[in-house]
Design a protein around this motif. Structure first.
Motif, mmCIF file in Angstrom:
data_model
loop_
_atom_site.group_PDB
_atom_site.id
_atom_site.type_symbol
_atom_site.label_atom_id
_atom_site.label_comp_id
_atom_site.label_asym_id
_atom_site.label_seq_id
_atom_site.Cartn_x
_atom_site.Cartn_y
_atom_site.Cartn_z
ATOM 1 N N VAL A 7 0.836 -1.208 0.000
ATOM 2 C CA VAL A 7 0.000 0.000 0.000
ATOM 3 C C VAL A 7 0.862 1.246 0.000
ATOM 4 C CG1 VAL A 7 -1.963 -1.088 1.116
ATOM 5 C CG2 VAL A 7 -0.175 -0.114 2.529
ATOM 6 N N PRO A 8 0.331 2.396 -0.318
ATOM 7 C CA PRO A 8 -1.070 2.627 -0.683
ATOM 8 C C PRO A 8 -1.341 2.229 -2.135
ATOM 9 C CG PRO A 8 0.127 4.685 -0.778
ATOM 10 C CD PRO A 8 1.106 3.642 -0.282
ATOM 11 N N ILE A 9 -2.616 1.907 -2.390
ATOM 12 C CA ILE A 9 -3.080 1.645 -3.748
ATOM 13 C C ILE A 9 -4.193 2.650 -4.006
ATOM 14 C CG2 ILE A 9 -4.016 -0.011 -5.383
ATOM 15 C CD1 ILE A 9 -3.033 -2.251 -3.489
ATOM 16 N N ALA A 10 -3.937 3.605 -4.881
ATOM 17 C CA ALA A 10 -4.903 4.671 -5.166
ATOM 18 C C ALA A 10 -6.154 4.099 -5.837
ATOM 19 C CB ALA A 10 -4.263 5.725 -6.074
ATOM 20 N N ALA A 11 -7.252 4.830 -5.744
ATOM 21 C CA ALA A 11 -8.499 4.425 -6.400
ATOM 22 C C ALA A 11 -8.248 4.245 -7.890
ATOM 23 C CB ALA A 11 -9.573 5.474 -6.157
ATOM 24 N N GLY A 12 -8.641 3.098 -8.421
ATOM 25 C CA GLY A 12 -8.477 2.813 -9.836
ATOM 26 C C GLY A 12 -7.086 2.351 -10.229
ATOM 27 N N ALA A 13 -6.170 2.293 -9.299
ATOM 28 C CA ALA A 13 -4.782 1.914 -9.598
ATOM 29 C C ALA A 13 -4.529 0.459 -9.235
ATOM 30 C CB ALA A 13 -3.817 2.814 -8.838
#
Length: 96
Positions: free
Chosen positions: A59-65
């Motif tokens: 993480v982090p994993i951004a929205a849509g990524a």
């Protein structure tokens, strides 16, 4: 998440396991864990045991990524006598 991709190492009780993750939600994933289920397979193909291990989610994993991570997964060497091998087949994720 994807199915695990496995690669052998120089030890029969270890392997490299790669999993891809995709955040399809509307906000970033900031924490979580990945549980990997490693099966101990006998010479005749019999599944003798499954050993779970837990790792931190990359993480982090951004929205849509997406994100991809490779771990070296090992079990105790005495669990894998000559003629046996391991296969990490099961993956579960706890997103937070």
């Amino acid at each position: 998440m994807s199915e695990p991709t496995r690669a052998a190492t120089d030890k029969r009780w270890c392997e490299k396991v790669t999993v891809s993750f995709r955040n399809t939600g509307g906000s970033a994933v900031r924490s979580g864990t990945v549980t990997l289920g490693t099966h101990i397979i006998g010479a005749l193909g019999i599944d003798w045991a499954t050993i779970d291990s837990t790792r931190d989610l990359p993480v982090p994993i951004a929205a849509g990524a997406g994100s991809r991570k490779t771990w070296t997964v090992c079990v105790d060497d005495w669990r894998v006598p000559l003629g046996m091998h391991i296969e990490t087949r099961d993956v579960s994720v706890q997103w937070k």
